[in-house]
Design a protein around this motif. Structure first.
Motif, PDB file in Angstrom:
ATOM      1  N   TYR A   1      11.768 -28.817  30.295  1.00  0.00           N
ATOM      2  CA  TYR A   1      11.254 -27.879  31.290  1.00  0.00           C
ATOM      3  C   TYR A   1      11.589 -28.267  32.726  1.00  0.00           C
ATOM      4  O   TYR A   1      11.093 -27.666  33.654  1.00  0.00           O
ATOM      5  CB  TYR A   1       9.735 -27.757  31.149  1.00  0.00           C
ATOM      6  CG  TYR A   1       9.342 -27.041  29.889  1.00  0.00           C
ATOM      7  CD1 TYR A   1       9.500 -25.675  29.779  1.00  0.00           C
ATOM      8  CD2 TYR A   1       8.828 -27.731  28.807  1.00  0.00           C
ATOM      9  CE1 TYR A   1       9.164 -25.004  28.626  1.00  0.00           C
ATOM     10  CE2 TYR A   1       8.483 -27.074  27.641  1.00  0.00           C
ATOM     11  CZ  TYR A   1       8.647 -25.715  27.562  1.00  0.00           C
ATOM     12  OH  TYR A   1       8.313 -25.060  26.429  1.00  0.00           O
TER      13      TYR A   1
ATOM     14  N   GLU B   1      14.050 -27.729  34.535  1.00  0.00           N
ATOM     15  CA  GLU B   1      14.692 -26.655  35.299  1.00  0.00           C
ATOM     16  C   GLU B   1      13.704 -25.530  35.607  1.00  0.00           C
ATOM     17  O   GLU B   1      13.908 -24.767  36.531  1.00  0.00           O
ATOM     18  CB  GLU B   1      15.884 -26.088  34.528  1.00  0.00           C
ATOM     19  CG  GLU B   1      16.968 -27.108  34.236  1.00  0.00           C
ATOM     20  CD  GLU B   1      17.583 -27.679  35.501  1.00  0.00           C
ATOM     21  OE1 GLU B   1      17.736 -26.925  36.467  1.00  0.00           O
ATOM     22  OE2 GLU B   1      17.891 -28.878  35.512  1.00  0.00           O
ATOM     23  N   ARG B   2      12.641 -25.417  34.838  1.00  0.00           N
ATOM     24  CA  ARG B   2      11.689 -24.323  35.022  1.00  0.00           C
ATOM     25  C   ARG B   2      10.606 -24.666  36.031  1.00  0.00           C
ATOM     26  O   ARG B   2      10.125 -23.801  36.734  1.00  0.00           O
ATOM     27  CB  ARG B   2      11.035 -23.962  33.691  1.00  0.00           C
ATOM     28  CG  ARG B   2      12.025 -23.357  32.739  1.00  0.00           C
ATOM     29  CD  ARG B   2      11.357 -22.982  31.460  1.00  0.00           C
ATOM     30  NE  ARG B   2      12.324 -22.407  30.562  1.00  0.00           N
ATOM     31  CZ  ARG B   2      12.196 -21.216  30.013  1.00  0.00           C
ATOM     32  NH1 ARG B   2      11.139 -20.502  30.253  1.00  0.00           N
ATOM     33  NH2 ARG B   2      13.107 -20.756  29.215  1.00  0.00           N
TER      34      ARG B   2
END
Length: 68
Positions: free
Chosen positions: A47, A49-50
């Motif tokens: 996660y 990148e999120r």
């Protein structure tokens, strides 16, 4: 190789499967996942990148429990 066949009940719901012998024997050769080692590096940072600001998210979650 033959196709997989489904067996239905009187109501039209799938109840069973008939699998070709070749496919069944191949599934028996699949390695047991309990014996396969887990590599955390494959899953670490999924996660990243999120969540752009993980520190801000962590701070916000901590403040939910401060009920002064």
């Amino acid at each position: 190789m033959n196709e997989i066949q489904y067996v239905y009940d009187a109501g039209g719901h799938k109840k069973s499967v008939i699998v070709p012998v070749e496919l069944w024997e191949r599934t028996l050769q699949v390695q047991n996942p309990k014996t396969a080692p887990c590599n955390p590096q494959e899953y670490y940072g999924v996660y990243r990148e999120r969540i752009k600001n993980p520190q801000d998210v962590a701070r916000a979650l901590r403040s939910e429990w401060n009920r002064g």
